[in-house]
Write an enzyme that holds these catalytic residues in place. Structure first.
Site, PDB file in Angstrom:
ATOM      1  N   HIS A 107       0.744  -1.134   0.090  1.00 40.63           N
ATOM      2  CA  HIS A 107       0.059   0.173   0.194  1.00 40.63           C
ATOM      3  C   HIS A 107       0.910   1.483  -0.067  1.00 40.63           C
ATOM      4  O   HIS A 107       0.624   2.247  -0.677  1.00 40.63           O
ATOM      5  CB  HIS A 107      -0.909  -0.010   1.131  1.00 40.63           C
ATOM      6  CG  HIS A 107      -1.931  -0.822   1.302  1.00 40.63           C
ATOM      7  ND1 HIS A 107      -2.049  -1.812   2.310  1.00 40.63           N
ATOM      8  CD2 HIS A 107      -3.129  -1.228   0.536  1.00 40.63           C
ATOM      9  CE1 HIS A 107      -3.254  -2.669   1.969  1.00 40.63           C
ATOM     10  NE2 HIS A 107      -3.578  -2.339   0.850  1.00 40.63           N
ATOM     11  N   LYS A 158     -17.185  -6.955   4.674  1.00 41.44           N
ATOM     12  CA  LYS A 158     -16.221  -7.541   5.117  1.00 41.44           C
ATOM     13  C   LYS A 158     -16.201  -7.738   6.781  1.00 41.44           C
ATOM     14  O   LYS A 158     -15.855  -6.908   7.680  1.00 41.44           O
ATOM     15  CB  LYS A 158     -14.835  -6.852   4.950  1.00 41.44           C
ATOM     16  CG  LYS A 158     -14.246  -6.793   3.418  1.00 41.44           C
ATOM     17  CD  LYS A 158     -12.923  -6.242   3.215  1.00 41.44           C
ATOM     18  CE  LYS A 158     -12.492  -6.687   1.934  1.00 41.44           C
ATOM     19  NZ  LYS A 158     -11.265  -5.939   1.365  1.00 41.44           N
ATOM     20  N   ARG A 178      -1.467  -5.524  -7.651  1.00 37.85           N
ATOM     21  CA  ARG A 178      -0.336  -6.398  -7.588  1.00 37.85           C
ATOM     22  C   ARG A 178      -0.104  -7.345  -8.472  1.00 37.85           C
ATOM     23  O   ARG A 178       1.187  -7.773  -8.773  1.00 37.85           O
ATOM     24  CB  ARG A 178      -0.483  -7.078  -5.910  1.00 37.85           C
ATOM     25  CG  ARG A 178      -0.602  -6.470  -4.930  1.00 37.85           C
ATOM     26  CD  ARG A 178      -0.895  -7.032  -3.476  1.00 37.85           C
ATOM     27  NE  ARG A 178      -2.417  -7.446  -3.930  1.00 37.85           N
ATOM     28  CZ  ARG A 178      -2.990  -8.418  -3.310  1.00 37.85           C
ATOM     29  NH1 ARG A 178      -2.339  -9.341  -2.756  1.00 37.85           N
ATOM     30  NH2 ARG A 178      -4.328  -8.846  -3.553  1.00 37.85           N
ATOM     31  N   SER A 228      -3.074  -7.792   2.746  1.00 43.65           N
ATOM     32  CA  SER A 228      -3.801  -7.380   3.936  1.00 43.65           C
ATOM     33  C   SER A 228      -4.188  -8.915   4.609  1.00 43.65           C
ATOM     34  O   SER A 228      -3.927  -9.313   5.624  1.00 43.65           O
ATOM     35  CB  SER A 228      -4.702  -6.494   4.140  1.00 43.65           C
ATOM     36  OG  SER A 228      -4.302  -4.970   3.950  1.00 43.65           O
TER      37      SER A 228
END
Length: 161
Positions: free
Chosen positions: A17, A41, A91, A129
């Site tokens: 990040h 979430k 990513r 994460s």
């Protein structure tokens, strides 16, 4: 002044990040890291308040970056902050499909708000994460994946090594 919003859950913020943030901060006059309250979430590792505080500690040296939190649609938050650009980090190719759908949804909601995709350097491609949460939950060392301030906090909160 060009303002960009870098929205996400950041649970917790990772070195990946920060790599994306470094690029965004070099492009825009102001970047707001916007921690989203995400009702979908469940079972987050950290509260939104903890995430905001840890991000603030992790971004020392970024003079044009602010940290905030928000609820609701990202495009509504961007309008409120007079931002026309959303930053999304990639990513790997596997991130692209989800991020593209999100970008197109946001564009349908507000055609004036654009999404820019920024990639991490290859050494951060594998960090997420979710993987940090798993390492922490199993008592592992995540010092290679997160900023030092975050690592120290996680070690003390979860009594890991």
């Amino acid at each position: 002044m060009k303002t960009a919003i870098y929205p996400g859950s950041f649970d917790p913020i990772t070195n990946g990040h920060l790599d994306v943030l470094k690029t965004a901060a070099a492009i825009f006059d102001k970047v707001i890291i916007a921690v989203a309250y995400n009702s979908e979430k469940q079972g987050g590792l950290l509260s939104v308040e903890e995430r905001v505080e840890l991000i603030k500690k992790s971004i020392k040296g970024f003079d044009n970056v602010e940290v905030d939190s928000f609820e609701g649609l990202t495009v509504n938050y961007a309008r409120k902050k007079d931002a026309k650009v959303l930053i999304r980090g990639l990513r790997a190719v596997s991130d692209f499909e989800f991020e593209m759908q999100l970008s197109q949804t946001n564009s349908a909601l507000d055609k004036d708000i654009k999404t820019i995709f920024l990639t991490t350097r290859p050494k951060y491609n594998f960090i997420s994460s979710s993987s940090v949460k798993e390492v922490v939950s199993l008592g592992g060392d995540c010092s290679k994946f997160v900023p030092q301030e975050v690592n120290e906090y996680l070690k003390s909160k979860f009594k890991t090594t």
